[in-house]
Write a protein that holds these residues in place. Structure first.
Motif, short mmCIF file in Angstrom:
data_model
loop_
_atom_site.label_atom_id
_atom_site.label_comp_id
_atom_site.label_asym_id
_atom_site.label_seq_id
_atom_site.Cartn_x
_atom_site.Cartn_y
_atom_site.Cartn_z
N ALA A 167 24.33 10.21 55.92
CA ALA A 167 23.71 11.38 55.29
C ALA A 167 23.55 11.14 53.79
O ALA A 167 24.40 10.53 53.16
CB ALA A 167 24.57 12.60 55.52
N GLY A 168 22.45 11.61 53.25
CA GLY A 168 22.20 11.37 51.83
C GLY A 168 22.21 12.64 51.01
O GLY A 168 21.19 13.05 50.48
N ARG A 169 23.37 13.25 50.91
CA ARG A 169 23.41 14.45 50.09
C ARG A 169 23.96 14.07 48.74
O ARG A 169 25.10 13.66 48.60
CB ARG A 169 24.29 15.51 50.73
CG ARG A 169 23.79 15.96 52.09
CD ARG A 169 24.92 16.50 52.89
NE ARG A 169 26.00 15.52 52.93
CZ ARG A 169 27.26 15.84 52.99
NH1 ARG A 169 27.63 17.09 52.97
NH2 ARG A 169 28.19 14.89 53.02
N LEU A 170 23.13 14.26 47.72
CA LEU A 170 23.56 13.83 46.39
C LEU A 170 24.25 14.93 45.60
O LEU A 170 24.97 14.65 44.66
CB LEU A 170 22.36 13.33 45.59
CG LEU A 170 22.12 11.83 45.61
CD1 LEU A 170 21.03 11.47 44.65
CD2 LEU A 170 23.41 11.08 45.24
N HIS A 171 24.00 16.17 45.99
CA HIS A 171 24.52 17.25 45.15
C HIS A 171 26.04 17.33 45.17
O HIS A 171 26.65 17.94 44.32
CB HIS A 171 23.90 18.60 45.55
CG HIS A 171 24.07 18.92 47.00
ND1 HIS A 171 23.26 18.39 47.96
CD2 HIS A 171 24.98 19.69 47.63
CE1 HIS A 171 23.65 18.83 49.15
NE2 HIS A 171 24.69 19.62 48.97
N THR A 172 26.65 16.68 46.15
CA THR A 172 28.11 16.64 46.17
C THR A 172 28.53 15.18 46.08
O THR A 172 28.79 14.54 47.07
CB THR A 172 28.67 17.26 47.46
OG1 THR A 172 27.98 16.62 48.55
CG2 THR A 172 28.46 18.74 47.52
N HIS A 176 28.54 -5.55 55.71
CA HIS A 176 28.12 -6.76 55.02
C HIS A 176 27.08 -6.47 53.95
O HIS A 176 26.90 -7.23 53.01
CB HIS A 176 27.60 -7.78 56.04
CG HIS A 176 28.64 -8.09 57.07
ND1 HIS A 176 28.72 -7.43 58.27
CD2 HIS A 176 29.69 -8.94 57.03
CE1 HIS A 176 29.77 -7.89 58.95
NE2 HIS A 176 30.37 -8.79 58.22
N ASP A 177 26.38 -5.40 54.13
CA ASP A 177 25.44 -4.95 53.11
C ASP A 177 25.38 -3.42 53.11
O ASP A 177 25.52 -2.79 54.16
CB ASP A 177 24.01 -5.49 53.36
CG ASP A 177 23.80 -6.86 52.72
OD1 ASP A 177 24.00 -6.97 51.50
OD2 ASP A 177 23.44 -7.80 53.44
N VAL A 178 25.21 -2.86 51.92
CA VAL A 178 24.92 -1.42 51.81
C VAL A 178 23.50 -1.35 51.25
O VAL A 178 23.24 -1.77 50.11
CB VAL A 178 25.92 -0.70 50.89
CG1 VAL A 178 25.52 0.77 50.73
CG2 VAL A 178 27.34 -0.81 51.44
N LEU A 179 22.60 -0.88 52.08
CA LEU A 179 21.18 -0.85 51.73
C LEU A 179 20.81 0.54 51.23
O LEU A 179 20.94 1.53 51.97
CB LEU A 179 20.35 -1.21 52.96
CG LEU A 179 18.83 -1.26 52.78
CD1 LEU A 179 18.41 -2.49 51.98
CD2 LEU A 179 18.10 -1.26 54.14
N LEU A 180 20.37 0.62 50.00
CA LEU A 180 19.90 1.90 49.45
C LEU A 180 18.39 1.98 49.61
O LEU A 180 17.67 1.10 49.15
CB LEU A 180 20.28 2.03 47.97
CG LEU A 180 19.68 3.21 47.21
CD1 LEU A 180 20.13 4.56 47.79
CD2 LEU A 180 20.02 3.14 45.72
N GLN A 193 10.72 8.37 38.46
CA GLN A 193 11.98 8.61 37.79
C GLN A 193 13.08 9.06 38.76
O GLN A 193 14.24 8.71 38.58
CB GLN A 193 11.76 9.65 36.68
CG GLN A 193 12.65 9.45 35.46
CD GLN A 193 12.71 8.00 34.98
OE1 GLN A 193 11.70 7.29 34.93
NE2 GLN A 193 13.90 7.53 34.65
N ASN A 194 12.73 9.80 39.80
CA ASN A 194 13.72 10.23 40.78
C ASN A 194 14.38 9.04 41.46
O ASN A 194 15.57 9.08 41.76
CB ASN A 194 13.07 11.10 41.86
CG ASN A 194 12.97 12.54 41.40
OD1 ASN A 194 13.71 12.96 40.52
ND2 ASN A 194 12.05 13.29 41.98
N ALA A 195 13.60 8.03 41.72
CA ALA A 195 14.16 6.84 42.36
C ALA A 195 15.20 6.19 41.45
O ALA A 195 16.26 5.74 41.91
CB ALA A 195 13.05 5.85 42.72
N GLN A 238 18.34 8.37 41.62
CA GLN A 238 19.06 8.17 42.88
C GLN A 238 19.80 6.83 42.87
O GLN A 238 20.94 6.73 43.34
CB GLN A 238 18.09 8.22 44.05
CG GLN A 238 17.59 9.63 44.34
CD GLN A 238 16.32 9.65 45.17
OE1 GLN A 238 16.01 8.69 45.88
NE2 GLN A 238 15.58 10.74 45.07
N ALA A 239 19.17 5.82 42.32
CA ALA A 239 19.82 4.51 42.25
C ALA A 239 21.10 4.62 41.41
O ALA A 239 22.14 4.07 41.77
CB ALA A 239 18.88 3.47 41.66
#
Ligand code: GDP
Length: 301
Positions: free
Chosen positions: A191-196, A220-224, A232-234, A237-238
């Protein structure tokens, strides 16, 4: 170069035009280059770096034709992109590991996370790999359903416990299934919840811990996954995801829908994380292994 036409037309061809017919790189050319880079979402820091490098190189060698200038630009831009450590750039061959290779996929909703996982699963399956998907994005019913749909379409098992179940428990089951069934690859959607942010961090830590019970050196990898059309949002998020966990690779999607492919250069440079895949459309084959030299060169041809 399919899918990158918009960027090619609006970004790199402008760069080319800025230097066509010039024998020296003067202030005017540099100003023009700077503006093109910034308006293409390369980002201010990376733009300044590129301009400074070009300035440093052309000072030594001031009579340059357009193709020589293009070459310098290409080299300097490619030099800023982290090396993609995927061994064979023409295939989706993954690093050899003991047991299943585990890929944890992170990113906010809507960036193309599920689609990227589906495309990746399809391509890996096509290469004869045994793939298992884990539907650990349990906060949205749609996310689970969508992954199940991809699994059916591609013909790979999807481990799912439905909505609102503990993501770590899904990851646990997926890792166990992968080991029990001699899978080559286990891809886990999260899940990609950034607000928390704290929750995100503890959730990802917990997921990693349970996977490690079966596969000690996993993931072995964490892929974003980032949407390349969001500029700018990207970048933001990064920043957030790299604070929350060790991101080891990037997938930048929707580059077919944007003229601002420069975001690939800026993000890779700023976060020193290799771009592993790029998304250039909605079809399975529209997920490509990223090759920085090809990426940059294609726009100058
Ligand atoms: P998620 O919420 O991050 O899982 O996002 P999805 O995988 O559901 O994707 C959101 C939308 O973006 C879907 O309509 C996808 O078909 C679309 N999408 C994903 N990747 C690409 C891409 O590379 N190019 C284009 N044009 N659309 C994409």
């Amino acid at each position: 170069d399919k899918g990158l036409e918009k960027t090619k037309e609006n970004f790199f061809s402008k760069l080319g035009k800025a230097v066509v017919g010039k024998s020296t790189v003067d202030e005017e050319v540099l100003d023009e280059l700077e503006e093109i880079l910034i308006t293409s979402d390369v980002g201010v820091e990376t733009t300044i770096k590129i301009i400074e490098r070009i300035e440093a190189r052309v000072a030594k060698d001031k009579y340059l034709n357009a193709s020589e200038l293009n070459k310098i630009l290409r080299e300097e831009i490619a030099g800023l992109l982290s090396e993609n450590n995927t061994k064979d750039l023409d295939s989706f061959e993954l690093p050899k590991v003991d047991g299943p290779y585990v890929l944890l996929v992170v990113g906010v909703n809507g960036v193309g996370k599920t689609t990227t996982i589906g495309k990746l699963a399809a391509q890996l399956k096509g290469l004869g790999k045994n793939v298992v998907l884990g539907a650990a994005d349990t906060f949205r019913a749609a996310a689970v359903d969508q992954l199940i749909m991809w699994g059916e379409r591609v013909g790979v098992p999807v481990i799912s416990k439905g909505m609102n179940t503990d993501p770590a428990s899904v990851a646990f089951d997926a890792a166990k299934y992968g080991v029990d069934h001699n899978a080559d690859v286990v891809i886990i959607d999260t899940a990609g919840r950034l607000h928390t942010k704290v929750n995100l961090m503890s959730e990802l830590t917990k997921i990693k811990k349970v996977i490690q019970r079966f596969i000690p050196d996993a993931p072995h990898d964490v892929l974003l996954v980032l949407d390349g059309s969001t500029g700018q949002n990207a970048f933001i998020q990064a920043q957030e995801f790299t604070k929350a966990t060790d991101v080891t690779a990037l997938a930048i999607t929707k580059l077919d829908g944007t003229a601002k492919g420069g975001v690939v250069i800026g993000i890779s440079d700023q976060f020193k994380i290799p771009v592993k895949y790029i998304g250039v459309g909605e079809k399975v084959e529209d997920l490509q292994v990223f090759n920085k030299v090809e990426f940059v060169d294609s726009f100058f041809k």
